[in-house]
Design an enzyme around this catalytic site. Sequence first.
Site, PDB file in Angstrom:
ATOM      1  N   VAL A 134       0.856  -1.199   0.000  1.00  0.00           N
ATOM      2  CA  VAL A 134       0.000   0.000   0.000  1.00  0.00           C
ATOM      3  C   VAL A 134       0.882   1.236   0.000  1.00  0.00           C
ATOM      4  CG1 VAL A 134      -1.810   1.273   1.191  1.00  0.00           C
ATOM      5  CG2 VAL A 134      -1.758  -1.229   1.333  1.00  0.00           C
ATOM      6  N   ILE A 138       5.436   5.074   1.084  1.00  0.00           N
ATOM      7  CA  ILE A 138       4.736   5.723   2.199  1.00  0.00           C
ATOM      8  C   ILE A 138       4.614   4.713   3.341  1.00  0.00           C
ATOM      9  CG2 ILE A 138       2.633   6.873   2.950  1.00  0.00           C
ATOM     10  CD1 ILE A 138       2.056   7.516   0.018  1.00  0.00           C
ATOM     11  N   GLU A 192      -2.064   0.745 -17.757  1.00  0.00           N
ATOM     12  CA  GLU A 192      -1.916  -0.479 -18.546  1.00  0.00           C
ATOM     13  C   GLU A 192      -2.734  -0.375 -19.831  1.00  0.00           C
ATOM     14  OE1 GLU A 192       0.086  -2.859 -17.706  1.00  0.00           O
ATOM     15  OE2 GLU A 192       0.559  -2.207 -15.659  1.00  0.00           O
ATOM     16  N   LYS A 207      -6.107  -2.204  -1.679  1.00  0.00           N
ATOM     17  CA  LYS A 207      -5.270  -1.523  -0.699  1.00  0.00           C
ATOM     18  C   LYS A 207      -6.094  -1.075   0.507  1.00  0.00           C
ATOM     19  CE  LYS A 207      -2.214   0.073  -4.394  1.00  0.00           C
ATOM     20  NZ  LYS A 207      -1.844   1.219  -5.257  1.00  0.00           N
TER      21      LYS A 207
END
Length: 436
Positions: A134, A138, A192, A207
């Site tokens: 996730v 961070i 993508e 997430k």
Amino acid sequence: MVETLRVGVAGLGTVGAALIAQIGKQREAIAARCGRRIEVVAVSARSRNKNRGVDLKKMKWFSDPVELAGFDGIDVFVELMGGSGDPAKTAVEYALASGKSVVTANKALLAKHGFKLAQLAEKAGVALNYEAAVGAAIPVIKTLREGLAGNSINRVYGILNGTCNYILTRMEQEGLSYADCLADAQRLGYAEADPTFDVEGYDTAQKLALLASLAFGTKVDEGAIYVEGISSIAPADLAAADELGYRIKLLGVAVRTGKGIEQRVHPTMVRKDSSIAQVMGVTNAVTIDAEGINPITLVGPGAGGAATASAVLSDIADVARGLKAPPFGRPTGKLVAVQKAPMQRHEGGYYIRLEARDKPGTAATIATRLAEQEISLESIVQRHPKGEVPKSKNGSVPVILITYATSEDAVRKALAAVGRDKVISGRPQVIRIEKN
């Protein structure tokens, strides 16, 4: 100094190669910080002959990642293959069952099988670390699991997908259409060829499932999340948000309510003066509201080889130091099933954009249907560029409504009734307004 921590890496893509390079570059600094050397001694990937920009000559090669997971010559198995199924699932299970700590960046695997994998880790007495799953660099997993272990979390929300944030940023700043921004994101490698997983919110949902478990002590449950993407957002919505003092972001939000844990992913209006509104481009951010402290916002690169490898290495370093925490912040026996708060019960302000038919009684009909659901309006705006009311080809006029706090159910019922009255054309645009 204790014996070297021996690492096996399965998956030598951008992140795997960056990880090996970083360990090599920081070898002495890592040993000084951890009191133990870290060495990658074995690897596994699909192709052995591909040039990855790192020296693999001294590392034992495994064609089968499951075989690497069971190799007695490693202490930590690092899974960087991705995917919720095999070979990642079987390899991680085998590593844990073999008494090896596991470090992974695989959000899909954890969102689907996280609880069972945590049980395996607990039984074997080893670590299951996933900081990189996730927000990449961070440190939100450690913040929730360890840094705020003594605080009760009320809400966690954030920008968890750089592709969506990039698209919305470009649309806002340059007035481009969603389709044009998506095509540019694909050209630059931010999206993508099939962008559905990102732009329809599923990446963010996976997430969010992990963050919600850590924040509220629940079993990971991806299916408990309401998901809505950004493909319906139009330049008109971003322009209106700007005029009203808001920005539109795709947020993942998990919040404790009196009716259960509300988990949702959707485009959201946030005030321009909020910390989360300042996060532009491919950057990610997570805000944590906890009792006893002001909200904490963590901002940084949410993807990329170096950023993700940095988080993976921090997890490996924890193993080297002998640190081990329950994967989801509590022993698995203390994790409870999610008490899901249905979206119909969500309460907050709403932005509504309608194509209202230009005929007598339209405004009164819309007002009546809203009043029937006890919806109060903060503002009503008609778009008037250069002093003229713009009309669509069918004679409709764009009207923007901003509501005071109301329920999702009330908004949906009111708009359904307005639709049956045939005083609007097309499908209404509805965007929730998040309190900051």
